[in-house]
Every structure is written in structure tokens, then in C-alpha cells.
Write a protein that holds these residues in place. Structure first.
Motif, mmCIF file in Angstrom:
data_model
loop_
_atom_site.group_PDB
_atom_site.id
_atom_site.type_symbol
_atom_site.label_atom_id
_atom_site.label_comp_id
_atom_site.label_asym_id
_atom_site.label_seq_id
_atom_site.Cartn_x
_atom_site.Cartn_y
_atom_site.Cartn_z
ATOM 1 N N LEU A 270 17.217 -64.544 60.832
ATOM 2 C CA LEU A 270 16.611 -65.873 60.803
ATOM 3 C C LEU A 270 17.489 -66.938 61.467
ATOM 4 O O LEU A 270 16.982 -67.971 61.909
ATOM 5 C CB LEU A 270 16.310 -66.292 59.357
ATOM 6 C CG LEU A 270 15.250 -65.451 58.623
ATOM 7 C CD1 LEU A 270 14.962 -66.052 57.246
ATOM 8 C CD2 LEU A 270 13.964 -65.324 59.421
ATOM 9 N N LYS A 271 18.767 -66.675 61.564
ATOM 10 C CA LYS A 271 19.634 -67.611 62.296
ATOM 11 C C LYS A 271 19.210 -67.638 63.765
ATOM 12 O O LYS A 271 19.157 -68.699 64.400
ATOM 13 C CB LYS A 271 21.103 -67.178 62.172
ATOM 14 C CG LYS A 271 22.065 -68.145 62.853
ATOM 15 C CD LYS A 271 23.501 -67.682 62.731
ATOM 16 C CE LYS A 271 24.436 -68.665 63.420
ATOM 17 N NZ LYS A 271 25.820 -68.177 63.434
ATOM 18 N N ILE B 137 22.895 -73.133 58.815
ATOM 19 C CA ILE B 137 23.386 -72.502 57.578
ATOM 20 C C ILE B 137 22.591 -71.205 57.392
ATOM 21 O O ILE B 137 21.360 -71.232 57.336
ATOM 22 C CB ILE B 137 23.148 -73.436 56.361
ATOM 23 C CG1 ILE B 137 23.912 -74.758 56.549
ATOM 24 C CG2 ILE B 137 23.553 -72.745 55.064
ATOM 25 C CD1 ILE B 137 23.534 -75.838 55.531
ATOM 26 N N HIS B 138 23.293 -70.095 57.312
ATOM 27 C CA HIS B 138 22.623 -68.784 57.238
ATOM 28 C C HIS B 138 23.088 -68.051 55.967
ATOM 29 O O HIS B 138 24.265 -67.773 55.802
ATOM 30 C CB HIS B 138 22.977 -67.962 58.490
ATOM 31 C CG HIS B 138 22.181 -66.701 58.629
ATOM 32 N ND1 HIS B 138 22.658 -65.577 59.264
ATOM 33 C CD2 HIS B 138 20.929 -66.379 58.208
ATOM 34 C CE1 HIS B 138 21.738 -64.626 59.231
ATOM 35 N NE2 HIS B 138 20.681 -65.089 58.602
ATOM 36 N N LEU B 139 22.133 -67.773 55.079
ATOM 37 C CA LEU B 139 22.463 -67.149 53.790
ATOM 38 C C LEU B 139 21.646 -65.874 53.605
ATOM 39 O O LEU B 139 20.436 -65.875 53.816
ATOM 40 C CB LEU B 139 22.144 -68.131 52.644
ATOM 41 C CG LEU B 139 22.644 -69.577 52.811
ATOM 42 C CD1 LEU B 139 22.055 -70.476 51.735
ATOM 43 C CD2 LEU B 139 24.180 -69.619 52.765
ATOM 44 N N ARG B 140 22.323 -64.791 53.183
ATOM 45 C CA ARG B 140 21.637 -63.507 52.987
ATOM 46 C C ARG B 140 21.927 -62.940 51.614
ATOM 47 O O ARG B 140 23.023 -63.099 51.089
ATOM 48 C CB ARG B 140 22.111 -62.486 54.031
ATOM 49 C CG ARG B 140 21.417 -62.574 55.367
ATOM 50 C CD ARG B 140 22.033 -61.559 56.325
ATOM 51 N NE ARG B 140 21.211 -61.351 57.511
ATOM 52 C CZ ARG B 140 21.681 -61.047 58.690
ATOM 53 N NH1 ARG B 140 22.984 -60.915 58.864
ATOM 54 N NH2 ARG B 140 20.876 -60.835 59.707
ATOM 55 N N ILE C 67 16.304 -61.238 50.171
ATOM 56 C CA ILE C 67 16.108 -62.647 50.530
ATOM 57 C C ILE C 67 17.049 -63.042 51.669
ATOM 58 O O ILE C 67 18.196 -62.581 51.729
ATOM 59 C CB ILE C 67 16.306 -63.580 49.304
ATOM 60 C CG1 ILE C 67 15.952 -65.029 49.659
ATOM 61 C CG2 ILE C 67 17.715 -63.487 48.744
ATOM 62 C CD1 ILE C 67 15.807 -65.952 48.455
ATOM 63 N N GLU C 68 16.550 -63.875 52.576
ATOM 64 C CA GLU C 68 17.361 -64.417 53.672
ATOM 65 C C GLU C 68 16.871 -65.834 53.951
ATOM 66 O O GLU C 68 15.669 -66.104 53.911
ATOM 67 C CB GLU C 68 17.203 -63.548 54.936
ATOM 68 C CG GLU C 68 18.072 -64.004 56.089
ATOM 69 C CD GLU C 68 17.835 -63.216 57.382
ATOM 70 O OE1 GLU C 68 18.448 -63.574 58.393
ATOM 71 O OE2 GLU C 68 17.026 -62.263 57.366
ATOM 72 N N VAL C 69 17.819 -66.736 54.227
ATOM 73 C CA VAL C 69 17.496 -68.151 54.415
ATOM 74 C C VAL C 69 18.302 -68.709 55.588
ATOM 75 O O VAL C 69 19.466 -68.341 55.765
ATOM 76 C CB VAL C 69 17.847 -68.936 53.112
ATOM 77 C CG1 VAL C 69 17.903 -70.429 53.362
ATOM 78 C CG2 VAL C 69 16.845 -68.630 52.005
ATOM 79 N N ALA C 70 17.684 -69.579 56.384
ATOM 80 C CA ALA C 70 18.403 -70.306 57.438
ATOM 81 C C ALA C 70 17.945 -71.758 57.390
ATOM 82 O O ALA C 70 16.748 -72.030 57.233
ATOM 83 C CB ALA C 70 18.115 -69.695 58.804
ATOM 84 N N ILE C 71 18.918 -72.685 57.491
ATOM 85 C CA ILE C 71 18.603 -74.118 57.333
ATOM 86 C C ILE C 71 19.386 -74.941 58.354
ATOM 87 O O ILE C 71 20.586 -74.722 58.563
ATOM 88 C CB ILE C 71 19.012 -74.633 55.922
ATOM 89 C CG1 ILE C 71 18.319 -73.840 54.811
ATOM 90 C CG2 ILE C 71 18.707 -76.122 55.770
ATOM 91 C CD1 ILE C 71 18.929 -74.065 53.420
ATOM 92 N N THR C 72 18.712 -75.905 58.974
ATOM 93 C CA THR C 72 19.399 -76.966 59.697
ATOM 94 C C THR C 72 18.478 -78.179 59.677
ATOM 95 O O THR C 72 17.430 -78.163 59.039
ATOM 96 C CB THR C 72 19.786 -76.564 61.140
ATOM 97 O OG1 THR C 72 20.618 -77.591 61.693
ATOM 98 C CG2 THR C 72 18.587 -76.352 62.031
ATOM 99 N N ALA D 250 13.965 -71.504 57.554
ATOM 100 C CA ALA D 250 13.226 -70.243 57.490
ATOM 101 C C ALA D 250 13.639 -69.506 56.230
ATOM 102 O O ALA D 250 14.807 -69.555 55.820
ATOM 103 C CB ALA D 250 13.534 -69.394 58.722
ATOM 104 N N ILE D 251 12.674 -68.868 55.584
ATOM 105 C CA ILE D 251 12.967 -68.041 54.407
ATOM 106 C C ILE D 251 12.168 -66.759 54.505
ATOM 107 O O ILE D 251 10.997 -66.771 54.882
ATOM 108 C CB ILE D 251 12.656 -68.778 53.077
ATOM 109 C CG1 ILE D 251 12.908 -67.838 51.882
ATOM 110 C CG2 ILE D 251 11.236 -69.333 53.059
ATOM 111 C CD1 ILE D 251 12.887 -68.496 50.528
ATOM 112 N N SER D 252 12.821 -65.659 54.181
ATOM 113 C CA SER D 252 12.150 -64.361 54.163
ATOM 114 C C SER D 252 12.483 -63.681 52.839
ATOM 115 O O SER D 252 13.651 -63.625 52.441
ATOM 116 C CB SER D 252 12.655 -63.499 55.331
ATOM 117 O OG SER D 252 12.203 -62.173 55.188
#
Length: 618
Positions: free
Chosen positions: A212-213, A230-233, A237-242, A299-301
Motif C-alpha cells: 500500500l505504500k 506512514i506504512h504500517l503492517r 491488516i496493512e495501512v498507509a497514510i499521508t 489506504a487500508i487492507s
């Protein structure tokens, strides 16, 4: 008294599987369309076939998928385990047959109900499936769901896997055309969600290392990002934020088990809540949620056991549980974001500082706007009771349980004559009309304040219901319907500037279109042909022979409502407005909308990829 209608055994009819799909395609693939929209049926057919190949990769089999689209023929080849040979026909032609019912084989799959490939088969003029495993191969061919040929090879050198070929049925999908831009976007989402997977489309390779990054990197120009992504795994679950400095509203890309949930759902609602909760606690301030989320691009998965979607096209998640022994979707997401995002902000002080500055700036802007916003809302509310600018329709995009919600369209027209023709000939269930008074204001470089101060912009924003986010957008298609002349082109550019400046995600998400209207009518006593280009006009003249009558349409107002219905019905021609990912929104607006330069139109059209007919000199 009226004669009573008889209701006997003869009135009861049982449709076989393919008849039902062909009679009610919308229940299975959403809207039909002609390929001008990303959610048109021809792309859903491709997606349904691809989902099975993706599930093979997820289960650890087949790292490459090959996709070919040449004209109307689509071929998808994977190197997974292959459909069990004895079930090749059943899997694509018998309802309630499929491997996805066995949760041991497919724990968190996308194609859950076994309907997908059967719908593709029933809605295709030609459909072929071929499976290879254990050195043997079986294939079957169909026409409109009817089996026409079968073959079984006891010995083959083909690599294991499944190959599906199909041609959508033109009697169902009228005048359709596959647009590679939409296919590429779909394939990129698949590789972002499945790092390690390679998809080859017409010879071009797509692959992602950072999930997602990479999605956010590819969708937001580096100059538009407020700080690094910001990329979190975590597990499932996986998340990317800006945050996007060129954007006012919120933007979310949400996925469940690899499925793009374009209309959000329980996971997206939980994610929005989790961001606010975490940031408030991190800074120890009770910031307003709208100030925290303003300009976010994320983005979130997640992966869920046996997810429940709100429609066959799986665009909105309804599940409240993750499945198994896991907690609810909301608890799982809120806990993950709170823990991981809080840790990230503690470790990255510079990003935390930029984020806080952004929130405080949003707060100041909101307070500056509060007075005028209140007045504008009251004005819009008053006008909406007798809004002469908006002639609304009955069904809206948010009505997910209504079959035609994806067809909902708002035509933005200029002047009374054009809006009158469209209003009289439209489908009142799904087509609405918003009438402009002359040329709209050039909103380049202006603040959001202008959207509230300018009556037309304020009413347009209210009609679309996008003031705070596009989550509650009322129409799936926003169609600019202007004359095909210099003034009409100028109005198009001014409207595109408005959406680009304040609501770029409408363009990114594929909601904005230009209506193509015919330039000529060529007819004789037997036949009438409407032509959209000089070439089509010459072809029509040759076809009708003799001396057909030729009419040049100079404006939409010249076209009678009786004729207009042909241009906005099932044969409607729309050109999508697409934003070029290599050009920052801020750069594009600054350099090319700031001054009335001669090359402005040409550049904007190229960069927004609006495919327009060149208007011949009179």
C-alpha cells in the motif's frame, strides 16, 4: 370492473442459471456501461476471472498471471493448481459449485460464492476455460452459457494452471470498448495487495515490493505530500497514510481480502475513527475530527474470514467480525492503528510536528469559514426546496440496495435550452440535471471560501453532497455536457479546474466525464445516422448513398428532446477525465490555469487525458 388477471401454474416460470443471469445482469455485475466507467460490467467480468487467479496466488500457487486484452477478446492465464479436471464444466456453469465453499482450501478468498465465472460465461458471446494439472488437460467452450465443445488430453506438456478466454456479448454490452487505463489501475491494485505477485498485461509487467505504500507513492506526486508515507503492517491488516497539500477533503482506498471496496463499509468507518482517536490521544488535544482528517490520503487492507458484502459486486463491506477467534472489525482496526501509529509518531518527531501544524491550519481555516459556511448552508437549504438549477432523479449512489444505483448520473449543462432538452429526454430514475448560468468562475488559486460565497459552486457542492468527503456522493457519474465549440470547451476547463482545485478525488476515483454529443446528423427517408466525427460523417454518407440530408449541430439546444434521448440512453458516449499521475495537481494548476495562455487548453487536455473530438473549422 376490470377483468381479473388469471394466476395459474402457467404463470410460474423457472429460469435456468444462465437465463437468470442474462435477464438480470445487474444483480451479478452491477451496471452494464460501455467501458467508459471503471465500474462498467466489462471490467467486472475481467475482475471475476482474475479473482480466482489471485486466490491461487494467495494460497501459495502461481506467482505470475498473464492478462491479454486485444480488441474485445480477454485472456487470463495463471500458473496455479488448475481446476480439478473432472469439474471444469461444472465450475463455470453450475450454480453453487466451486472450491471456495471449502474454507480449508480458501481461507480468506475474494470469490466467495462461486457465481463469478458463471456470470462471465453467461454474459459472453464466447467463453473458453482450460485447466492443466498432473500432465493432463481439460477444456470447455461455451456460447452465451451454452456448452458447445469439450476436450480432454491424457498427456500434455503445458504448464499447470488455468486459462480463461472470453468475449463479452455485444447484445448485452452495447458499443463497448476496453480502456487500458482502467485495466492498469485494477491490476496495480492487485499487485499492491499481493507483494511478490507479477501480473503481465499485454507485455507490460506490474509488481510491488511495498504494498500500500507503493499505491500512495504512485497516486500522489511527491511534491503534493505533506510528509513521507506512514506504512504500517500487521497480521491480516496493512495501512498507509499521508496528507495531500493540494487537497481539501478526505480520500480512502479500502480493501477486503484483495477486493477494492469503493463504497467503504465497516472497516473504513473504523479506520476513520481510529485515526481521530489515536491523534487526539498522542497530542493530548481534543481536536475536531474534520481538522484531523482534512487532506488525508490513505489506504487500508484487511483480511476477514467469510466476509459479508452488501452486493454481488462486493463494493461495500457489511461484516462486523474478523472471523475465527478474532475480535470485531472495529476493535481490531482501532487497536492496531492506536498501537502502531502512536509508536510511529513517537519515533518520527518531524512527521508528528508537520501533522500537528496541518491540523492547526485546518482548524484556523474551518473557524474562518464557519460564518460563511453557516450562511451558505442555510441558503442552499432554502434553495433546495425549489432549486431551479437541480432537476433531481429518484435513485442515488448511496442506495446500495437499489439495482441501478451505479447508473446514477448528474449532467452539468450550460443555459436553459440545453438543460431543457436533457431534462425532457432523461431517465428520471437515474439521471439528474444541474443547469449553469453562463460561464462559471475561474477558481484557480482561490480558497475553499469561494465555494461557499459563489452561489453556483455552493449549490453544485450541495447537489453532489461532497462538502466534507465524497463518501456520501449522490451520483456515480458527474457528466459535463457543454457545446462542442470554443465556449463549451472553456466551460469544461473551468469546471475541471473547480473539481481539480477542491475535489480532485472525484477525478482520481473516476467519477468525472465529458458527454460526447453528435456533430452531424446524416439521414435519408429510411435511416438516420448520428455522427461524432468527420470520419463517421463520411462513412454515413457512403452508407446511405444518393444525396442524404446533412445537419451540423452547433449547440446542444438545437437538438430536440426526441433526438437527445438517443445520446444519453444506452448508447451514451462518455469520455472519462483522468489525472496524469506524473503531474502534481498544484503544479498543473499553477502553471497552466494561472494565465490565459494559448497553450493552456492543449496542455490541460493532454494531462487530464480527456479524449475529445477535434472540432473541424466551419
Amino acid at each position: 370492473m376490470a377483468e381479473e388477471t388469471k394466476y395459474t401454474e402457467d404463470n410460474i416460470r423457472s429460469l435456468d442459471w444462465k437465463e437468470h443471469i442474462r435477464m438480470r445482469p445487474g444483480m451479478y455485475i452491477g451496471k452494464l456501461g460501455d467501458g467508459s466507467g471503471a465500474d462498467d460490467g466489462i471490467y467486472i467480468l475481467l475482475k471475476e476471472v482474475l479473482d480466482n487467479s489471485i486466490d491461487e496466488f494467495v494460497m501459495g500457487s502461481g506467482k505470475t498471471i498473464e492478462v491479454s486484452v486485444q480488441g474485445q477478446k480477454v485472456i487470463v492465464r495463471d500458473y496455479g493448481r488448475g481446476i480439478p479436471l473432472g469439474k471444469v464444466v461444472d465450475v463455470v456453469s453450475k450454480m453453487n459449485t466451486g472450491g471456495k465453499y471449502d474454507t480449508k482450501a480458501f481461507k480468506k478468498s475474494v470469490g466467495l460464492n462461486g457465481v463469478g465465472t458463471k456470470a462471465v460465461n453467461a454474459l459472453s458471446a464466447y467463453f473458453r476455460v482450460e485447466s492443466t494439472r498432473d500432465g493432463k488437460s481439460a477444456s470447455a467452450e461455451f456460447e452465451k452459457g451454452e456448452l458447445t465443445d469439450q476436450e480432454f488430453l491424457e498427456e500434455t506438456s503445458r504448464r499447470k494452471g488455468t486459462k480463461v478466454s472470453f468475449i463479452p456479448d455485444e447484445s448485452i454490452f452495447k458499443n463497448y470498448k476496453y480502456r487500458s487505463e482502467y485495466i492498469v489501475k485494477m491490476l496495480k491494485n492487485y499487485v499492491y495487495l499481493n507483494p511478490g505477485l507479477t501480473i503481465v498485461f499485454n507485455g507490460e509487467k506490474f509488481y510491488s515490493e511495498d504494498g500500500l505504500k507503493d499505491l500512495l507513492s504512485d497516486s500522489i506526486h511527491e511534491d503534493d505530500r505533506m510528509f513521507p508515507i506512514i506504512h504500517l503492517r500487521g497480521n491480516d491488516i496493512e495501512v498507509a497514510i499521508t496528507y495531500n497539500r493540494s487537497q481539501y477533503s478526505e480520500e480512502y482506498n479500502s480493501f477486503v481480502n484483495g477486493q477494492h471496496t469503493t463504497q467503504g463499509g465497516t472497516h473504513q468507518a473504523a479506520f476513520r475513527e481510529a485515526i481521530v482517536k489515536t491523534i487526539r490521544e498522542f497530542y493530548g488535544k481534543n481536536y475536531d475530527p474534520s481538522d484531523i482528517r482534512k487532506s488525508i490520503v490513505s489506504a487500508i487492507s484487511i483480511k476477514v474470514m467469510e466476509p459479508v458484502f452488501e452486493s454481488q459486486t462486493k463494493t461495500k463491506l457489511g461484516s462486523t467480525d474478523m472471523g475465527g477467534n478474532l475480535p470485531t472489525v472495529r476493535t481490531y482496526i482501532v487497536d492496531f492503528v492506536k498501537r502502531q501509529l502512536d509508536n510511529y509518531l513517537h519515533r518520527n518527531a518531524e512527521t508528528a510536528e508537520k501533522l500537528q501544524r496541518k491540523i492547526l491550519q485546518a482548524e484556523r481555516e474551518r473557524k474562518d469559514l464557519s460564518g460563511i459556511r453557516k450562511l451558505a448552508r442555510e441558503r442552499a437549504k432554502k434553495v433546495s426546496l425549489h432549486n431551479k438549477k437541480l432537476r433531481d432523479c429518484r435513485v442515488h449512489l448511496g442506495d446500495v440496495k437499489k439495482e441501478r444505483n451505479l447508473e446514477t448520473t448528474l449532467f452539468i449543462t450550460e443555459g436553459d435550452s440545453a438543460s431543457g432538452s436533457i431534462t425532457k429526454s432523461r431517465d428520471v430514475n437515474t439521471q439528474a440535471v444541474f443547469s449553469l448560468k453562463g460561464k462559471p468562475l475561474n477558481s484557480f488559486g482561490l480558497s475553499k471560501k469561494i465555494v461557499y460565497e459563489n452561489e453556483e459552486f455552493n449549490l453544485l457542492q450541495a447537489a453532489l453532497n461532497i462538502e466534507d468527503s465524497i463518501d456520501d456522493l449522490r451520483y456515480n457519474n458527474i457528466v459535463i455536457a457543454t457545446d462542442a465549440d470554443v465556449d463549451g470547451m472553456h466551460i469544461r476547463l473551468l469546471l475541471i479546474t473547480f473539481f481539480l482545485q477542491f475535489f480532485p478525488e472525484l477525478i482520481k476515483k473516476g467519477h468525472l466525464y465529458i458527454l460526447q454529443t453528435p456533430l452531424f446528423r446524416v439521414r435519408n427517408k429510411k435511416e438516420t445516422i448520428y455522427c461524432y466525427s468527420e470520419k463517421e460523417k463520411q462513412d454515413a454518407i457512403r452508407k446511405l448513398t444518393g444525396k442524404p440530408e446533412i445537419t451540423r449541430f452547433k449547440g446542444l439546444g438545437e437538438i430536440s428532446p426526441d433526438e437527445f434521448k438517443y445520446f444519453i440512453g444506452e448508447d451514451i458516449r462518455l469520455d472519462p477525465v483522468m489525472l496524469d499521475k506524473d503531474t502534481g495537481i498544484e503544479d498543473l494548476l499553477t502553471f497552466y490555469m494561472g494565465k490565459n495562455t494559448s497553450d493552456r487548453q492543449e496542455f490541460i487536455i493532454d494531462n487530464l487525458r480527456v479524449e475529445l473530438d477535434v472540432i473541424e473549422a466551419e
